[in-house]
Write an enzyme that holds these catalytic residues in place. Structure first.
Site, PDB file in Angstrom:
ATOM      1  N   LYS A  32       6.716   3.467  10.182  1.00  0.00           N
ATOM      2  CA  LYS A  32       6.076   3.594   8.862  1.00  0.00           C
ATOM      3  C   LYS A  32       4.563   3.693   9.045  1.00  0.00           C
ATOM      4  O   LYS A  32       3.954   2.850   9.695  1.00  0.00           O
ATOM      5  CB  LYS A  32       6.389   2.396   7.964  1.00  0.00           C
ATOM      6  CG  LYS A  32       5.731   2.516   6.580  1.00  0.00           C
ATOM      7  CD  LYS A  32       6.206   1.442   5.627  1.00  0.00           C
ATOM      8  CE  LYS A  32       5.408   0.179   5.671  1.00  0.00           C
ATOM      9  NZ  LYS A  32       4.064   0.266   5.044  1.00  0.00           N
ATOM     10  N   ASP A  59       4.042   6.115   3.883  1.00  0.00           N
ATOM     11  CA  ASP A  59       3.999   5.187   2.744  1.00  0.00           C
ATOM     12  C   ASP A  59       2.668   5.344   2.009  1.00  0.00           C
ATOM     13  O   ASP A  59       1.760   4.537   2.170  1.00  0.00           O
ATOM     14  CB  ASP A  59       4.174   3.771   3.309  1.00  0.00           C
ATOM     15  CG  ASP A  59       4.152   2.672   2.261  1.00  0.00           C
ATOM     16  OD1 ASP A  59       4.331   2.992   1.070  1.00  0.00           O
ATOM     17  OD2 ASP A  59       3.955   1.511   2.632  1.00  0.00           O
ATOM     18  N   LYS A  61       2.538   6.107  -1.503  1.00  0.00           N
ATOM     19  CA  LYS A  61       2.715   5.643  -2.903  1.00  0.00           C
ATOM     20  C   LYS A  61       1.956   6.515  -3.892  1.00  0.00           C
ATOM     21  O   LYS A  61       1.058   6.040  -4.616  1.00  0.00           O
ATOM     22  CB  LYS A  61       2.286   4.187  -3.045  1.00  0.00           C
ATOM     23  CG  LYS A  61       3.038   3.203  -2.157  1.00  0.00           C
ATOM     24  CD  LYS A  61       2.653   1.772  -2.492  1.00  0.00           C
ATOM     25  CE  LYS A  61       3.389   0.748  -1.657  1.00  0.00           C
ATOM     26  NZ  LYS A  61       2.975   0.706  -0.241  1.00  0.00           N
ATOM     27  N   ASP A  64       0.089  10.228  -9.913  1.00  0.00           N
ATOM     28  CA  ASP A  64      -0.901  11.094 -10.568  1.00  0.00           C
ATOM     29  C   ASP A  64      -0.133  11.968 -11.568  1.00  0.00           C
ATOM     30  O   ASP A  64       1.053  11.745 -11.807  1.00  0.00           O
ATOM     31  CB  ASP A  64      -1.632  11.937  -9.505  1.00  0.00           C
ATOM     32  CG  ASP A  64      -3.053  12.326  -9.948  1.00  0.00           C
ATOM     33  OD1 ASP A  64      -3.217  12.720 -11.124  1.00  0.00           O
ATOM     34  OD2 ASP A  64      -3.970  12.252  -9.129  1.00  0.00           O
ATOM     35  N   THR A 119       5.154  -6.082  -5.331  1.00  0.00           N
ATOM     36  CA  THR A 119       5.457  -7.514  -5.236  1.00  0.00           C
ATOM     37  C   THR A 119       4.233  -8.376  -5.550  1.00  0.00           C
ATOM     38  O   THR A 119       4.360  -9.572  -5.765  1.00  0.00           O
ATOM     39  CB  THR A 119       5.995  -7.864  -3.826  1.00  0.00           C
ATOM     40  OG1 THR A 119       5.220  -7.173  -2.858  1.00  0.00           O
ATOM     41  CG2 THR A 119       7.442  -7.479  -3.692  1.00  0.00           C
ATOM     42  N   ARG A 211       4.747  -7.317  11.154  1.00  0.00           N
ATOM     43  CA  ARG A 211       4.229  -8.327  12.080  1.00  0.00           C
ATOM     44  C   ARG A 211       5.256  -9.037  12.957  1.00  0.00           C
ATOM     45  O   ARG A 211       4.934  -9.343  14.104  1.00  0.00           O
ATOM     46  CB  ARG A 211       3.375  -9.334  11.293  1.00  0.00           C
ATOM     47  CG  ARG A 211       2.063  -8.698  10.842  1.00  0.00           C
ATOM     48  CD  ARG A 211       1.417  -9.437   9.704  1.00  0.00           C
ATOM     49  NE  ARG A 211       2.173  -9.303   8.469  1.00  0.00           N
ATOM     50  CZ  ARG A 211       1.828  -9.845   7.318  1.00  0.00           C
ATOM     51  NH1 ARG A 211       0.722 -10.572   7.247  1.00  0.00           N
ATOM     52  NH2 ARG A 211       2.560  -9.662   6.244  1.00  0.00           N
TER      53      ARG A 211
HETATM   54  O1  C5P Z   1       4.103  -7.398   8.500  1.00  0.00           O
HETATM   55  P1  C5P Z   1       5.159  -7.283   7.446  1.00  0.00           P
HETATM   56  O2  C5P Z   1       6.583  -7.341   8.024  1.00  0.00           O
HETATM   57  O3  C5P Z   1       4.967  -8.245   6.296  1.00  0.00           O
HETATM   58  O4  C5P Z   1       4.976  -5.793   6.901  1.00  0.00           O
HETATM   59  C1  C5P Z   1       5.694  -5.312   5.798  1.00  0.00           C
HETATM   60  C2  C5P Z   1       5.246  -3.923   5.480  1.00  0.00           C
HETATM   61  O5  C5P Z   1       5.880  -3.506   4.285  1.00  0.00           O
HETATM   62  C3  C5P Z   1       3.745  -3.764   5.255  1.00  0.00           C
HETATM   63  O6  C5P Z   1       3.388  -2.450   5.695  1.00  0.00           O
HETATM   64  C4  C5P Z   1       3.610  -3.895   3.754  1.00  0.00           C
HETATM   65  O7  C5P Z   1       2.492  -3.201   3.239  1.00  0.00           O
HETATM   66  C5  C5P Z   1       4.898  -3.227   3.277  1.00  0.00           C
HETATM   67  N1  C5P Z   1       5.347  -3.647   1.944  1.00  0.00           N
HETATM   68  C6  C5P Z   1       5.617  -4.972   1.630  1.00  0.00           C
HETATM   69  N2  C5P Z   1       6.048  -5.307   0.368  1.00  0.00           N
HETATM   70  C7  C5P Z   1       6.193  -4.369  -0.571  1.00  0.00           C
HETATM   71  C8  C5P Z   1       5.928  -3.020  -0.265  1.00  0.00           C
HETATM   72  C9  C5P Z   1       5.489  -2.698   1.022  1.00  0.00           C
HETATM   73  O8  C5P Z   1       5.506  -5.847   2.480  1.00  0.00           O
HETATM   74  N3  C5P Z   1       6.636  -4.703  -1.769  1.00  0.00           N
END
Ligand code: C5P
Length: 232
Positions: A32, A59, A61, A64, A119, A211
C-alpha cells in the site's frame, strides 16, 4: 478474489521503501502506497514498485467533483495500480464517474473501494462538526450501500465491521481492513484492533498491516506470521 495481506509502506522516501522491500527475497508482498510517499515521489514510485513485481494499493482517497475524479482515476488506471480508493462522501455520481474513469478500453480496471467514515471521526464529531445526526454505524452502512450501488468493489472498514458489511452488501463485496495487531504486540495509536486470525474469522478479504511488519525486528518473519494467520 484471494485473501491477502497488504503491507502499508508508510515511508517518507523511495530509498526507505526500497530498503524495506529488499528484505523480501522469497516473496513479493502486496504494497500500500499512501499520500505521503506518493506526494513525495510521484507516479514514478508506483511504476518502480510495480516493475519490482508487487501488486499496489494506491491509497489516495480521492474526493472532488465527478468530472475531476473521473479524469484523475483514468490517470491512476494507466499506472496499472491494482486497488485504488475514494471517499464515499463524494456521492453516487462521483463514484460512478470514478468507475468510468478507471475502466480501460478493454473493459478491465483496478479494484475500486470506498472509505466510509474515517476512523478519526467519532459520533460526537460527526454530529457537532459535520451536522450528521444519525448513528455512525448507520452512516457507514449507508455509504457502503452507496458504493455498491455505484458499482464499486468494496470498502475500507474496521475488521469489526466487516461481517456487517458483508451481510448488508453481499459476500463478494470486498472488505479491506486496517487496525491489525498481533495479540502480543503494541496497539500504538490504533484504538480498535484485531489480530490477523480474528480478521480471517470475521471475514475480511484483505488486511492492511503497517507497523507490526515495517517496525518489526524481523519484518519478513512478521509478514509471514500475518500470512500464515490470515491466509492459512
Ligand atoms: O501501522 P498500521 O498497521 O496502524 O497502519 C495501518 C495503515 O492503514 C496506515 O497506512 C493507515 O493510514 C491506514 N488506515 C488506517 N485506518 C483507516 C484507514 C487507513 O489505519 N481507517
Amino acid at each position: 478474489m484471494g485473501k491477502d495481506v497488504i503491507v502499508a509502506c508508510d515511508f517518507a522516501t523511495a530509498e526507505q521503501t526500497y530498503a524495506f522491500l529488499d528484505k523480501f527475497t522469497d516473496e513479493k508482498p502486496f504494497v500500500k502506497i499512501g499520500m505521503e510517499l506518493f506526494y513525495a515521489e510521484g507516479p514514478a514510485i508506483v511504476r518502480a514498485i510495480k516493475a519490482r513485481g508487487h501488486k499496489v494499493f494506491l491509497d489516495l482517497k480521492l474526493h472532488d467533483i465527478p468530472n475531476t475524479v473521473k479524469k484523475a482515476m483514468a490517470v491512476l488506471s494507466g499506472l496499472d495500480v491494482d486497488i485504488c480508493n475514494l471517499h464515499a462522501a463524494g456521492g453516487l455520481d462521483m463514484m460512478r464517474g470514478a468507475v468510468e474513469g478507471l475502466t480501460r478500453p478493454d473493459g478491465s480496471r483496478p479494484l475500486l473501494i470506498a472509505v466510509t467514515q474515517l476512523t478519526s471521526i467519532d459520533q460526537q464529531r460527526m454530529e457537532k462538526e459535520l451536522l450528521i445526526d444519525r448513528p455512525l454505524e448507520e452512516v457507514v452502512m449507508q455509504y457502503a450501500a452507496n458504493a455498491r450501488t455505484a458499482g464499486l468493489d468494496g470498502v475500507v472498514c474496521s475488521p469489526l465491521e466487516a461481517g456487517r458489511v458483508h451481510e448488508a452488501c453481499g459476500g463478494e463485496f470486498l472488505t479491506v481492513t486496517p487496525g491489525i495487531r498481533f495479540a502480543d504486540g503494541a496497539s500504538g495509536d490504533q484504538q480498535r484492533v484485531t489480530t490477523p486470525a480474528r480478521a480471517r474469522e470475521i471475514g475480511s478479504d484483505y488486511i492492511v498491516v503497517g507497523r507490526p511488519i515495517t517496525g518489526a525486528e524481523d519484518s519478513v518473519a512478521a509478514y509471514r506470521r500475518c500470512v500464515a494467520d490470515f491466509v492459512g
